[in-house]
Design an enzyme around this catalytic site. Structure first.
Site, mmCIF file in Angstrom:
data_model
loop_
_atom_site.group_PDB
_atom_site.id
_atom_site.type_symbol
_atom_site.label_atom_id
_atom_site.label_comp_id
_atom_site.label_asym_id
_atom_site.label_seq_id
_atom_site.Cartn_x
_atom_site.Cartn_y
_atom_site.Cartn_z
ATOM 1 N N GLY A 1 -10.847 59.595 11.443
ATOM 2 C CA GLY A 1 -10.914 58.893 10.171
ATOM 3 C C GLY A 1 -11.918 59.578 9.267
ATOM 4 O O GLY A 1 -12.868 60.209 9.741
ATOM 5 N N GLN B 1 -17.722 60.718 2.556
ATOM 6 C CA GLN B 1 -18.147 61.641 3.611
ATOM 7 C C GLN B 1 -17.943 63.108 3.234
ATOM 8 O O GLN B 1 -18.430 63.997 3.930
ATOM 9 C CB GLN B 1 -17.402 61.352 4.915
ATOM 10 C CG GLN B 1 -17.802 60.029 5.532
ATOM 11 C CD GLN B 1 -17.080 59.823 6.835
ATOM 12 O OE1 GLN B 1 -15.958 59.331 6.864
ATOM 13 N NE2 GLN B 1 -17.717 60.241 7.915
ATOM 14 N N CYS C 1 -19.684 58.938 14.280
ATOM 15 C CA CYS C 1 -19.344 59.167 12.879
ATOM 16 C C CYS C 1 -19.527 60.646 12.564
ATOM 17 O O CYS C 1 -20.515 61.255 12.986
ATOM 18 C CB CYS C 1 -20.253 58.314 11.996
ATOM 19 S SG CYS C 1 -19.976 58.517 10.232
ATOM 20 N N LEU C 2 -18.579 61.209 11.828
ATOM 21 C CA LEU C 2 -18.689 62.612 11.443
ATOM 22 C C LEU C 2 -19.939 62.860 10.606
ATOM 23 O O LEU C 2 -20.475 63.972 10.601
ATOM 24 C CB LEU C 2 -17.446 63.050 10.664
ATOM 25 C CG LEU C 2 -16.127 63.033 11.446
ATOM 26 C CD1 LEU C 2 -14.958 63.375 10.521
ATOM 27 C CD2 LEU C 2 -16.178 63.983 12.631
ATOM 28 N N HIS D 1 -14.447 50.887 10.173
ATOM 29 C CA HIS D 1 -15.437 51.957 9.987
ATOM 30 C C HIS D 1 -15.259 52.639 8.630
ATOM 31 O O HIS D 1 -16.222 52.828 7.883
ATOM 32 C CB HIS D 1 -15.277 52.971 11.134
ATOM 33 C CG HIS D 1 -16.264 54.085 11.125
ATOM 34 N ND1 HIS D 1 -17.304 54.163 12.023
ATOM 35 C CD2 HIS D 1 -16.363 55.189 10.338
ATOM 36 C CE1 HIS D 1 -17.997 55.266 11.784
ATOM 37 N NE2 HIS D 1 -17.446 55.912 10.761
ATOM 38 N N GLU D 2 -14.019 53.013 8.300
ATOM 39 C CA GLU D 2 -13.774 53.718 7.034
ATOM 40 C C GLU D 2 -13.963 52.788 5.829
ATOM 41 O O GLU D 2 -14.479 53.213 4.796
ATOM 42 C CB GLU D 2 -12.382 54.362 7.019
ATOM 43 C CG GLU D 2 -12.154 55.371 8.133
ATOM 44 C CD GLU D 2 -13.265 56.388 8.343
ATOM 45 O OE1 GLU D 2 -13.919 56.798 7.362
ATOM 46 O OE2 GLU D 2 -13.504 56.769 9.498
ATOM 47 N N HIS E 1 -17.566 52.634 5.094
ATOM 48 C CA HIS E 1 -18.014 53.810 4.325
ATOM 49 C C HIS E 1 -17.796 53.601 2.827
ATOM 50 O O HIS E 1 -18.656 53.936 2.019
ATOM 51 C CB HIS E 1 -17.256 55.067 4.753
ATOM 52 C CG HIS E 1 -17.889 55.803 5.888
ATOM 53 N ND1 HIS E 1 -19.161 56.316 5.842
ATOM 54 C CD2 HIS E 1 -17.401 56.137 7.107
ATOM 55 C CE1 HIS E 1 -19.447 56.914 6.983
ATOM 56 N NE2 HIS E 1 -18.393 56.821 7.771
#
Length: 169
Positions: free
Chosen positions: A45, A50, A92-93, A134-135, A138
């Protein structure tokens, strides 16, 4: 085009993203670039903040390219239903190398728009539910570490500050 992933400490990650009102070729190109960037970073995702773009768009593929039909684009998503609870490791990236146990809803429904501006609903369980939450977090300026204890969150932030001083972040 593969964008670099923005990491914890960049202010774009901590502010709500702007709503999208134009559904055009530029938005479709952004979604394609986001999938490419997500795959390059080995994620499932990715939200626009990000990659340093404060817009309310996220992409998800929990199959990581195995099922082209599983690719999801969410524009201006809002959580409309949650059910149950499940605790699982989450990463998380934008916070590479760190993972923590996070409790989230087991089943989630999100209302959003697609790339044509049409209203859609996406429901998911387990990993897909986690990715949807999660997204969306963000896009609201929240990171997964906001769901862990203050002690663990502070520890991660201290380690990140140390890595920044060393030029390794």
């Amino acid at each position: 085009m593969v964008y670099p992933i923005v990491k914890l400490g960049d202010p774009v990650l901590e502010k709500p993203a702007a709503a999208i009102t134009r559904f055009d070729d530029e938005l479709r190109k952004l979604a394609d670039d986001m999938f490419e960037s997500m795959y390059a970073a080995h994620g499932v995702g990715l939200a626009a903040p990000q990659i340093g773009i404060s817009k309310r768009i996220a992409v998800i593929d929990v199959t990581f390219k195995e099922d082209p039909e599983a690719k999801i684009v969410l524009v201006n998503p809002e959580i409309v239903h949650t059910e149950g609870r499940i605790t699982s490791n989450e990463g998380c990236l934008s916070i590479p190398e760190f993972r923590e146990k996070v409790t989230r809803a087991r089943h989630v429904t999100v209302r959003a728009q697609n790339l044509a501006g049409e209203t859609i609903e996406v429901s998911g369980e387990e990993l897909l539910a986690r990715a949807l939450l999660h997204e969306t977090d963000h896009l609201n300026g929240k990171l997964y570490i906001s769901h862990i204890s203050a002690l663990k969150r502070d520890l991660i932030k201290r380690k990140v500050r140390k890595l920044m001083k060393l030029g390794e972040w």
